[in-house]
Motif scaffolding. Structure first.
Motif: not given
Length: 172
Positions: A71-75
């Protein structure tokens, strides 16, 4: 993608688990583990690595770790839950990585110790900067990750062919 382009493997140990009266495979994350998983996700995002594929153990603590970190990743990469990652040796982990399709450039493997640390140690030939010194001094605590790079097909991944490019672990 060409096999001549560098590939990245992020080896990510699950976050801190709790010890309730359940089987080892079903152990959930502890409160600290939930916090560390999200923090590690933010640190992974900070690396700028665009992950194409996530290979995650089927254990509850690894699935929960990944759910919070991603959930913290941009993709959000494609995620495959792989039973063979649970209690796997470094050799078994390499065998799973050897099956990765060559259109995946950057892969994260979410697993367990001692396999995660052993895999990082075995794959890494040279290292960049102080990454190996930091990994050797800290070990591979929960929610830690190592980034390794190599060139070639996933089928050619074997001991010593990768460079340890980065290492991070949460403070205890």
């Amino acid at each position: 993608m060409s096999v001549a382009e560098p590939r990245r493997i992020v080896i990510f140990r699950h976050a801190k688990a709790d010890w309730p009266q359940v089987s080892d495979h079903e152990r959930p994350l502890a409160d600290r583990g939930r916090l560390d998983a999200a923090t590690t996700g933010r640190k992974l995002a900070d690396t700028g690595i665009a992950l194409d594929l996530a290979l995650c153990s089927t254990a509850t603590r690894t699935r929960e770790t990944w759910k919070l970190a991603v959930h913290e990743l941009p993709h959000r990469p494609k995620t495959v839950y792989e039973e063979r990652l649970y209690e796997a040796s470094p050799g078994e982990l390499i065998a799973v990585l050897n099956e990765t399709p060559d259109d995946a450039q950057n892969v994260v493997l979410i697993g367990h110790n001692p396999g995660a640390q052993g895999l990082a140690d075995i794959l890494a030939g040279p290292s960049e900067g102080d990454a190996r010194a930091r990994m050797n001094s800290r070990g591979f605590p929960t929610a830690a990750f190592a980034v390794l790079t190599f060139t070639g097909s996933w089928k050619t991944l074997e001991p010593g062919v990768a460079t340890l490019a980065d290492y991070w672990a949460p403070s205890e």
